[in-house]
Scaffold this motif. Structure first.
Motif, PDB file in Angstrom:
ATOM      1  N   TYR A 272      -1.039 -28.026 -67.000  1.00 58.45           N
ATOM      2  CA  TYR A 272      -0.451 -26.886 -66.310  1.00 58.45           C
ATOM      3  C   TYR A 272      -1.574 -26.208 -65.553  1.00 58.45           C
ATOM      4  O   TYR A 272      -2.691 -26.095 -66.039  1.00 58.45           O
ATOM      5  CB  TYR A 272       0.129 -25.905 -67.337  1.00 58.45           C
ATOM      6  CG  TYR A 272       0.258 -24.490 -66.813  1.00 58.45           C
ATOM      7  CD1 TYR A 272       1.331 -24.129 -66.020  1.00 58.45           C
ATOM      8  CD2 TYR A 272      -0.720 -23.544 -67.083  1.00 58.45           C
ATOM      9  CE1 TYR A 272       1.445 -22.834 -65.536  1.00 58.45           C
ATOM     10  CE2 TYR A 272      -0.614 -22.245 -66.598  1.00 58.45           C
ATOM     11  CZ  TYR A 272       0.475 -21.903 -65.830  1.00 58.45           C
ATOM     12  OH  TYR A 272       0.579 -20.630 -65.347  1.00 58.45           O
TER      13      TYR A 272
ATOM     14  N   SER B 185      -1.566 -13.846 -54.146  1.00 56.60           N
ATOM     15  CA  SER B 185      -0.825 -13.519 -55.358  1.00 56.60           C
ATOM     16  C   SER B 185      -1.249 -12.160 -55.885  1.00 56.60           C
ATOM     17  O   SER B 185      -0.439 -11.434 -56.473  1.00 56.60           O
ATOM     18  CB  SER B 185      -1.041 -14.590 -56.425  1.00 56.60           C
ATOM     19  OG  SER B 185      -2.359 -14.591 -56.898  1.00 56.60           O
TER      20      SER B 185
ATOM     21  N   ARG C 241      -2.183 -12.970 -68.976  1.00 61.93           N
ATOM     22  CA  ARG C 241      -0.937 -12.907 -69.750  1.00 61.93           C
ATOM     23  C   ARG C 241      -0.044 -14.117 -69.544  1.00 61.93           C
ATOM     24  O   ARG C 241       0.524 -14.650 -70.498  1.00 61.93           O
ATOM     25  CB  ARG C 241      -0.187 -11.626 -69.394  1.00 61.93           C
ATOM     26  CG  ARG C 241      -0.915 -10.360 -69.863  1.00 61.93           C
ATOM     27  CD  ARG C 241      -0.210  -9.099 -69.455  1.00 61.93           C
ATOM     28  NE  ARG C 241      -1.002  -7.924 -69.812  1.00 61.93           N
ATOM     29  CZ  ARG C 241      -1.143  -6.867 -69.033  1.00 61.93           C
ATOM     30  NH1 ARG C 241      -0.540  -6.827 -67.850  1.00 61.93           N
ATOM     31  NH2 ARG C 241      -1.875  -5.851 -69.428  1.00 61.93           N
ATOM     32  N   ASP C 242       0.115 -14.563 -68.307  1.00 56.42           N
ATOM     33  CA  ASP C 242       0.992 -15.712 -68.053  1.00 56.42           C
ATOM     34  C   ASP C 242       0.491 -16.960 -68.757  1.00 56.42           C
ATOM     35  O   ASP C 242       1.276 -17.754 -69.292  1.00 56.42           O
ATOM     36  CB  ASP C 242       1.104 -15.982 -66.546  1.00 56.42           C
ATOM     37  CG  ASP C 242       1.992 -14.970 -65.843  1.00 56.42           C
ATOM     38  OD1 ASP C 242       2.643 -14.170 -66.538  1.00 56.42           O
ATOM     39  OD2 ASP C 242       2.024 -14.986 -64.595  1.00 56.42           O
ATOM     40  N   PHE C 243      -0.832 -17.148 -68.761  1.00 56.07           N
ATOM     41  CA  PHE C 243      -1.419 -18.326 -69.411  1.00 56.07           C
ATOM     42  C   PHE C 243      -1.118 -18.301 -70.911  1.00 56.07           C
ATOM     43  O   PHE C 243      -0.777 -19.326 -71.506  1.00 56.07           O
ATOM     44  CB  PHE C 243      -2.923 -18.344 -69.144  1.00 56.07           C
ATOM     45  CG  PHE C 243      -3.580 -19.675 -69.381  1.00 56.07           C
ATOM     46  CD1 PHE C 243      -3.328 -20.750 -68.552  1.00 56.07           C
ATOM     47  CD2 PHE C 243      -4.469 -19.847 -70.428  1.00 56.07           C
ATOM     48  CE1 PHE C 243      -3.943 -21.981 -68.756  1.00 56.07           C
ATOM     49  CE2 PHE C 243      -5.097 -21.072 -70.646  1.00 56.07           C
ATOM     50  CZ  PHE C 243      -4.829 -22.137 -69.796  1.00 56.07           C
ATOM     51  N   GLU C 244      -1.255 -17.136 -71.511  1.00 53.53           N
ATOM     52  CA  GLU C 244      -0.939 -17.000 -72.940  1.00 53.53           C
ATOM     53  C   GLU C 244       0.545 -17.221 -73.198  1.00 53.53           C
ATOM     54  O   GLU C 244       0.923 -17.880 -74.176  1.00 53.53           O
ATOM     55  CB  GLU C 244      -1.378 -15.624 -73.441  1.00 53.53           C
ATOM     56  CG  GLU C 244      -0.866 -15.239 -74.819  1.00 53.53           C
ATOM     57  CD  GLU C 244      -1.290 -16.213 -75.907  1.00 53.53           C
ATOM     58  OE1 GLU C 244      -0.595 -16.257 -76.951  1.00 53.53           O
ATOM     59  OE2 GLU C 244      -2.306 -16.917 -75.751  1.00 53.53           O
ATOM     60  N   GLU C 245       1.401 -16.714 -72.320  1.00 49.72           N
ATOM     61  CA  GLU C 245       2.843 -16.891 -72.499  1.00 49.72           C
ATOM     62  C   GLU C 245       3.214 -18.373 -72.503  1.00 49.72           C
ATOM     63  O   GLU C 245       4.079 -18.808 -73.261  1.00 49.72           O
ATOM     64  CB  GLU C 245       3.599 -16.168 -71.382  1.00 49.72           C
ATOM     65  CG  GLU C 245       3.657 -14.664 -71.530  1.00 49.72           C
ATOM     66  CD  GLU C 245       4.527 -14.226 -72.695  1.00 49.72           C
ATOM     67  OE1 GLU C 245       5.574 -14.872 -72.926  1.00 49.72           O
ATOM     68  OE2 GLU C 245       4.151 -13.268 -73.381  1.00 49.72           O
ATOM     69  N   ILE C 246       2.583 -19.153 -71.654  1.00 58.02           N
ATOM     70  CA  ILE C 246       2.907 -20.577 -71.540  1.00 58.02           C
ATOM     71  C   ILE C 246       2.305 -21.383 -72.682  1.00 58.02           C
ATOM     72  O   ILE C 246       2.978 -22.225 -73.288  1.00 58.02           O
ATOM     73  CB  ILE C 246       2.453 -21.124 -70.178  1.00 58.02           C
ATOM     74  CG1 ILE C 246       3.355 -20.564 -69.078  1.00 58.02           C
ATOM     75  CG2 ILE C 246       2.455 -22.644 -70.149  1.00 58.02           C
ATOM     76  CD1 ILE C 246       2.900 -20.871 -67.686  1.00 58.02           C
TER      77      ILE C 246
ATOM     78  N   THR D  21       1.499  -9.153 -56.618  1.00 53.45           N
ATOM     79  CA  THR D  21       1.647  -8.503 -57.922  1.00 53.45           C
ATOM     80  C   THR D  21       1.100  -7.081 -57.924  1.00 53.45           C
ATOM     81  O   THR D  21       1.263  -6.355 -58.908  1.00 53.45           O
ATOM     82  CB  THR D  21       0.905  -9.310 -59.005  1.00 53.45           C
ATOM     83  OG1 THR D  21      -0.482  -9.386 -58.651  1.00 53.45           O
ATOM     84  CG2 THR D  21       1.475 -10.696 -59.143  1.00 53.45           C
TER      85      THR D  21
ATOM     86  N   LYS E  86      -2.587 -22.788 -62.931  1.00 51.36           N
ATOM     87  CA  LYS E  86      -2.242 -21.617 -62.154  1.00 51.36           C
ATOM     88  C   LYS E  86      -3.530 -21.079 -61.578  1.00 51.36           C
ATOM     89  O   LYS E  86      -4.405 -20.642 -62.313  1.00 51.36           O
ATOM     90  CB  LYS E  86      -1.553 -20.557 -63.003  1.00 51.36           C
ATOM     91  CG  LYS E  86      -1.083 -19.367 -62.162  1.00 51.36           C
ATOM     92  CD  LYS E  86      -0.087 -18.521 -62.898  1.00 51.36           C
ATOM     93  CE  LYS E  86       0.462 -17.427 -61.975  1.00 51.36           C
ATOM     94  NZ  LYS E  86       1.450 -16.583 -62.637  1.00 51.36           N
TER      95      LYS E  86
END
Length: 378
Positions: A364, A372, A227-232, A376, A366
């Motif tokens: 970028y 981690s 999800r974070d990768f898609e958000e960025i 989470t 991650k």
């Protein structure tokens, strides 16, 4: 397929890199990929279109067995791997190799005794193996698939590509900018997940008794990492504009392709570079779930050794495709060895500035770690 029995000779015989002695003999380049699940070697010679494979070797060693629970490489796994590395050293000793690159990935990155094991491997076999980062692992996969990024036989040119490589201990995802007119590509960003077919099977096992409910839990667990990768990067809108080519380089997608092509036995020539409709891939996953573990073991393109890892790989694939639903998947039976060979050849025989080049941008990044995961709660 191209496996040979472990070298029966005395242990500790190192190979030596020597220049070609006969005039006109091809320069040989060797690449060794020590992964969480497999140990693979390729020896190749340059050709006008890339390279020609002279010798190859692949052995399932399960180096990362138990690592998810203990944080260390266990004794049996290390012994299996050492046998395979001795076989690789024996093959290398038969050739006059100009250059070799040997790398280790997630299992040795994560294990507290990973570096010590590689030091032992060098002392016994002479093979110097480097632990590479998730970023380099992703980029090598991109390099191995460079020609597929621009192949117009696989559909209209796209200005973006999403490449995934499902491994034993991790899954690498590369988000790539492509320039079809210049035949170049650059890495925008990458994602290295601590989710692979071994780690997922150990976390959600036993796989022999896998239910549909547990399978869906594996998919959801993996999808949460994306999800974070898609958000960025906002890959979804690029997919809706039909600007993304999705490429899978793992054994999972080659297995799905084999099922869809109804192959009686695995054939790389039929699978590599093929275009896999996503709907067909989903149907193949459903077929595998319905076959059960015994049926998967008996399939001629899978077999008992690989059977425990097929459905975990499918769960990772479905998580990726749920997040990024591209209509067709390009299947690539290639990986780190191919990327390393191509890189060594380019270094040995630099191309003129007017020829095709491959560029890297500062991406970028991650790289999820176990710490981690604990933070989470995943």
């Amino acid at each position: 397929m191209d496996d040979m029995p472990p070298w029966p000779g005395p242990p500790g015989r190192p190979f030596h890199i020597t220049p070609s002695m006969r005039t006109g003999e091809d320069d040989l380049f060797a690449a060794l990929d020590l992964g969480t699940n497999n140990c693979r070697l390729m020896i190749a010679a340059q050709t006008a279109g890339g390279f020609r494979v002279v010798d190859s070797y692949s052995r399932m060693v399960r180096l990362g067995e138990g690592l998810h629970h203990t944080g260390v490489l266990n004794r049996d796994a290390m012994e299996r791997t050492m046998e395979a590395l001795h076989s690789c050293a024996e093959r290398l000793g038969r050739r006059q190799v100009r250059n070799i690159r040997a790398v280790a990935t997630e299992a040795c990155r994560r294990a507290t005794n990973g570096q010590a094991f590689l030091q032992r491997a060098k002392a016994e076999t002479g093979v110097d193996i480097d632990i590479i980062s998730g970023r380099e692992e992703a980029w090598l996969a991109v390099e191995s698939c460079a020609n597929l990024l621009h192949d117009q036989r696989l559909g209209a040119a796209r200005n973006r590509a999403l490449l995934f490589d499902i491994g034993g201990g991790s899954t690498e995802i590369a988000w790539v900018r492509t320039e079809p007119d210049r035949q170049t590509e650059s890495l925008i960003g990458y994602l290295s997940l601590p989710v692979g077919v071994i780690t997922l099977s150990e976390q959600f096992g036993p796989i022999r008794n896998l239910t549909e409910t547990v399978y869906r839990e594996m998919v959801a667990y993996t999808r949460a990492f994306l999800r974070d990768f898609e958000e960025i990067h906002r890959i979804g809108p690029e997919i809706r504009r039909n600007q993304v080519r999705l490429i899978g380089t793992s054994g999972t997608v080659t297995t799905l392709a084999s099922l869809i092509l109804n192959l009686s036995r695995y054939a790389r020539a039929a699978v590599d570079g093929s275009l896999l409709p996503a709907a067909s891939a989903r149907l193949a996953v459903r077929k595998l779930l319905g076959m059960g573990h015994r049926g998967i073991e008996q399939h001629p393109c899978i077999g008992p050794d690989r059977a425990p890892f097929v459905l975990p790989g499918c769960a990772i694939f479905e998580a990726i495709h749920d997040m990024w639903p591209v209509g067709d998947i390009v299947v690539a039976d290639r990986g780190l060895r191919d990327g390393m060979i191509l890189r060594m050849i380019r270094k040995a025989y630099p191309t003129p500035p007017t020829r095709r080049t491959v560029r890297q941008n500062a991406p970028y990044k991650k790289h999820f770690t176990q710490s981690s995961m604990q933070v989470t709660g995943l």
